[in-house]
Motif scaffolding. Structure first.
Motif, PDB file in Angstrom:
ATOM      1  N   GLY A 254       0.591  -1.287   0.092  1.00 43.10           N
ATOM      2  CA  GLY A 254       0.077   0.147   0.050  1.00 43.10           C
ATOM      3  C   GLY A 254       0.791   1.263  -0.053  1.00 43.10           C
ATOM      4  O   GLY A 254       0.384   2.282  -0.152  1.00 43.10           O
ATOM      5  N   ARG A 255       2.262   1.060   0.221  1.00 43.31           N
ATOM      6  CA  ARG A 255       3.111   2.259   0.089  1.00 43.31           C
ATOM      7  C   ARG A 255       4.021   2.189  -0.922  1.00 43.31           C
ATOM      8  O   ARG A 255       4.628   3.611  -1.603  1.00 43.31           O
ATOM      9  CB  ARG A 255       3.780   2.414   1.427  1.00 43.31           C
ATOM     10  N   PHE A 256       4.626   1.080  -1.247  1.00 46.55           N
ATOM     11  CA  PHE A 256       5.458   0.986  -2.255  1.00 46.55           C
ATOM     12  C   PHE A 256       4.939   0.284  -3.456  1.00 46.55           C
ATOM     13  O   PHE A 256       4.291  -0.337  -3.392  1.00 46.55           O
ATOM     14  CB  PHE A 256       6.699  -0.047  -1.755  1.00 46.55           C
ATOM     15  N   THR A 257       5.431   0.657  -4.554  1.00 44.78           N
ATOM     16  CA  THR A 257       4.956   0.007  -5.947  1.00 44.78           C
ATOM     17  C   THR A 257       6.115  -0.316  -6.669  1.00 44.78           C
ATOM     18  O   THR A 257       6.996   0.681  -6.976  1.00 44.78           O
ATOM     19  CB  THR A 257       4.222   1.036  -6.776  1.00 44.78           C
ATOM     20  N   ILE A 258       6.393  -1.506  -7.229  1.00 49.48           N
ATOM     21  CA  ILE A 258       7.392  -2.096  -7.871  1.00 49.48           C
ATOM     22  C   ILE A 258       6.741  -2.114  -9.441  1.00 49.48           C
ATOM     23  O   ILE A 258       5.623  -2.380  -9.792  1.00 49.48           O
ATOM     24  CB  ILE A 258       7.941  -3.382  -7.632  1.00 49.48           C
ATOM     25  N   SER A 259       7.440  -1.653 -10.454  1.00 46.22           N
ATOM     26  CA  SER A 259       7.286  -1.702 -11.837  1.00 46.22           C
ATOM     27  C   SER A 259       8.561  -2.245 -12.515  1.00 46.22           C
ATOM     28  O   SER A 259       9.635  -2.397 -11.987  1.00 46.22           O
ATOM     29  CB  SER A 259       6.765  -0.545 -12.261  1.00 46.22           C
ATOM     30  N   ARG A 260       8.350  -2.806 -13.656  1.00 46.80           N
ATOM     31  CA  ARG A 260       9.264  -3.392 -14.612  1.00 46.80           C
ATOM     32  C   ARG A 260       9.076  -2.947 -16.016  1.00 46.80           C
ATOM     33  O   ARG A 260       7.943  -3.094 -16.695  1.00 46.80           O
ATOM     34  CB  ARG A 260       9.203  -5.100 -14.575  1.00 46.80           C
ATOM     35  N   ASP A 261      10.323  -2.738 -16.836  1.00 38.49           N
ATOM     36  CA  ASP A 261      10.396  -2.470 -18.156  1.00 38.49           C
ATOM     37  C   ASP A 261      11.364  -3.379 -18.921  1.00 38.49           C
ATOM     38  O   ASP A 261      12.344  -3.096 -18.544  1.00 38.49           O
ATOM     39  CB  ASP A 261      10.863  -1.131 -18.402  1.00 38.49           C
ATOM     40  N   ASN A 262      10.806  -4.377 -19.329  1.00 35.30           N
ATOM     41  CA  ASN A 262      11.595  -5.367 -19.983  1.00 35.30           C
ATOM     42  C   ASN A 262      12.556  -4.964 -21.160  1.00 35.30           C
ATOM     43  O   ASN A 262      13.409  -5.557 -21.317  1.00 35.30           O
ATOM     44  CB  ASN A 262      10.698  -6.666 -20.259  1.00 35.30           C
ATOM     45  N   ALA A 263      11.827  -4.211 -21.678  1.00 41.12           N
ATOM     46  CA  ALA A 263      12.815  -3.752 -22.998  1.00 41.12           C
ATOM     47  C   ALA A 263      13.976  -2.790 -22.503  1.00 41.12           C
ATOM     48  O   ALA A 263      15.129  -2.817 -23.070  1.00 41.12           O
ATOM     49  CB  ALA A 263      11.909  -2.650 -23.554  1.00 41.12           C
ATOM     50  N   LYS A 264      13.987  -2.285 -21.206  1.00 36.02           N
ATOM     51  CA  LYS A 264      15.094  -1.646 -20.778  1.00 36.02           C
ATOM     52  C   LYS A 264      15.939  -2.283 -19.646  1.00 36.02           C
ATOM     53  O   LYS A 264      16.811  -2.131 -19.207  1.00 36.02           O
ATOM     54  CB  LYS A 264      14.672  -0.211 -20.035  1.00 36.02           C
ATOM     55  N   ASN A 265      15.303  -3.600 -19.504  1.00 35.32           N
ATOM     56  CA  ASN A 265      15.768  -4.523 -18.503  1.00 35.32           C
ATOM     57  C   ASN A 265      15.958  -3.697 -17.033  1.00 35.32           C
ATOM     58  O   ASN A 265      16.973  -3.975 -16.412  1.00 35.32           O
ATOM     59  CB  ASN A 265      16.995  -5.104 -18.681  1.00 35.32           C
ATOM     60  N   THR A 266      14.992  -3.088 -16.760  1.00 36.93           N
ATOM     61  CA  THR A 266      14.975  -2.099 -15.612  1.00 36.93           C
ATOM     62  C   THR A 266      13.663  -2.357 -14.669  1.00 36.93           C
ATOM     63  O   THR A 266      12.728  -2.499 -15.217  1.00 36.93           O
ATOM     64  CB  THR A 266      15.121  -0.641 -16.063  1.00 36.93           C
TER      65      THR A 266
ATOM     66  N   TYR B   6      11.843  -0.314 -10.912  1.00 43.56           N
ATOM     67  CA  TYR B   6      11.584   0.587 -10.412  1.00 43.56           C
ATOM     68  C   TYR B   6      10.828   0.370  -9.144  1.00 43.56           C
ATOM     69  O   TYR B   6      10.195  -0.663  -8.985  1.00 43.56           O
ATOM     70  CB  TYR B   6      10.693   1.710 -11.279  1.00 43.56           C
ATOM     71  N   LEU B   7      11.277   0.862  -7.932  1.00 41.61           N
ATOM     72  CA  LEU B   7      10.430   0.801  -6.883  1.00 41.61           C
ATOM     73  C   LEU B   7      10.038   2.319  -6.426  1.00 41.61           C
ATOM     74  O   LEU B   7      11.014   3.165  -5.959  1.00 41.61           O
ATOM     75  CB  LEU B   7      11.454   0.397  -5.790  1.00 41.61           C
ATOM     76  N   GLN B   8       9.021   2.596  -6.314  1.00 46.79           N
ATOM     77  CA  GLN B   8       8.212   3.905  -6.185  1.00 46.79           C
ATOM     78  C   GLN B   8       8.056   3.764  -4.618  1.00 46.79           C
ATOM     79  O   GLN B   8       7.109   2.857  -4.113  1.00 46.79           O
ATOM     80  CB  GLN B   8       7.148   4.251  -6.783  1.00 46.79           C
ATOM     81  N   MET B   9       8.597   4.485  -3.681  1.00 50.80           N
ATOM     82  CA  MET B   9       8.402   4.518  -2.279  1.00 50.80           C
ATOM     83  C   MET B   9       7.680   5.481  -1.779  1.00 50.80           C
ATOM     84  O   MET B   9       8.407   6.738  -1.946  1.00 50.80           O
ATOM     85  CB  MET B   9       9.608   4.336  -1.475  1.00 50.80           C
ATOM     86  N   ASP B  10       6.251   5.552  -1.290  1.00 45.90           N
ATOM     87  CA  ASP B  10       5.452   6.628  -0.984  1.00 45.90           C
ATOM     88  C   ASP B  10       5.235   6.386   0.654  1.00 45.90           C
ATOM     89  O   ASP B  10       5.345   5.465   1.107  1.00 45.90           O
ATOM     90  CB  ASP B  10       4.251   6.630  -1.687  1.00 45.90           C
ATOM     91  N   SER B  11       4.907   7.691   1.278  1.00 47.33           N
ATOM     92  CA  SER B  11       4.591   7.512   2.865  1.00 47.33           C
ATOM     93  C   SER B  11       5.680   6.821   3.430  1.00 47.33           C
ATOM     94  O   SER B  11       5.327   5.924   4.279  1.00 47.33           O
ATOM     95  CB  SER B  11       3.398   6.653   2.874  1.00 47.33           C
ATOM     96  N   LEU B  12       6.960   7.233   3.254  1.00 44.45           N
ATOM     97  CA  LEU B  12       7.908   6.663   3.604  1.00 44.45           C
ATOM     98  C   LEU B  12       7.809   6.724   5.323  1.00 44.45           C
ATOM     99  O   LEU B  12       7.398   7.884   5.950  1.00 44.45           O
ATOM    100  CB  LEU B  12       9.341   7.272   3.256  1.00 44.45           C
ATOM    101  N   LYS B  13       8.577   5.927   6.091  1.00 45.69           N
ATOM    102  CA  LYS B  13       8.737   6.012   7.314  1.00 45.69           C
ATOM    103  C   LYS B  13       9.930   5.734   8.067  1.00 45.69           C
ATOM    104  O   LYS B  13      10.861   5.218   7.236  1.00 45.69           O
ATOM    105  CB  LYS B  13       7.742   4.611   8.025  1.00 45.69           C
TER     106      LYS B  13
END
Length: 123
Positions: free
Chosen positions: A65-77, A79-86
Motif C-alpha cells: 500500500g506504500r511501495f509500488t514495483i514496476s518493470r520495463d523489460n525492454a530496458k531490463n530495468t 523501479y521501486l516507487q516508495m511513498d509514505s516513507l517511515k
C-alpha cells in the motif's frame, strides 16, 4: 552473469517519497524474477518487493500500500516507487535478480545482487 546498477537512493522526510531504479546488464535474456531487498540497521536482509517477467508484483506486508514495483523489460530495468516513507524504512536497498521466472522473498533465491543504495528517512 548479470550485473545490476541501482540509483535513486537518498534522503526524505517521513511521509515523503523516493524512487529507486535498477538497470540490469549482461545475460539479460535469462533474467526471470527481479526485485528489491533491504537491510535495516541491526537487522538481517529482508525482501521488500519483486516482479516476475509478466509484471506480477509481490510485496512484503510492511510495505504493501506504500511501495509500488514496476518493470520495463525492454530496458531490463525495475523501479521501486516508495511513498509514505517511515523512519523504519531507513536502510540499504539492494536490487536482485534470479534466472527463474517464479519470484521469492528468500535471500538465498537470488544469486545476483547490486551494490545497494542508501535510503534515509528522517522523522
Amino acid at each position: 552473469q548479470v550485473q545490476l546498477a541501482e540509483s535513486g537512493g537518498g534522503s526524505a522526510q517521513a511521509g515523503g517519497s523516493l524512487r529507486l531504479s535498477c538497470a540490469a546488464s549482461g545475460s539479460t535474456d535469462r533474467i526471470g524474477c527481479m526485485g528489491w531487498f533491504r537491510r535495516l540497521p541491526g537487522k538481517e536482509r529482508e525482501g521488500v518487493a519483486n516482479v516476475d517477467k509478466i509484471g506480477r508484483p509481490g510485496y512484503a506486508d510492511s510495505v504493501k500500500g506504500r511501495f509500488t514495483i514496476s518493470r520495463d523489460n525492454a530496458k531490463n530495468t525495475i523501479y521501486l516507487q516508495m511513498d509514505s516513507l517511515k523512519p523504519e524504512d531507513d536502510g540499504i536497498y539492494y536490487c536482485v535478480v534470479r534466472l527463474y521466472s517464479a519470484c521469492s522473498m528468500l535471500v538465498d533465491s537470488f544469486p545476483f545482487w547490486g551494490r545497494g543504495t542508501q535510503v534515509t528517512v528522517s522523522s
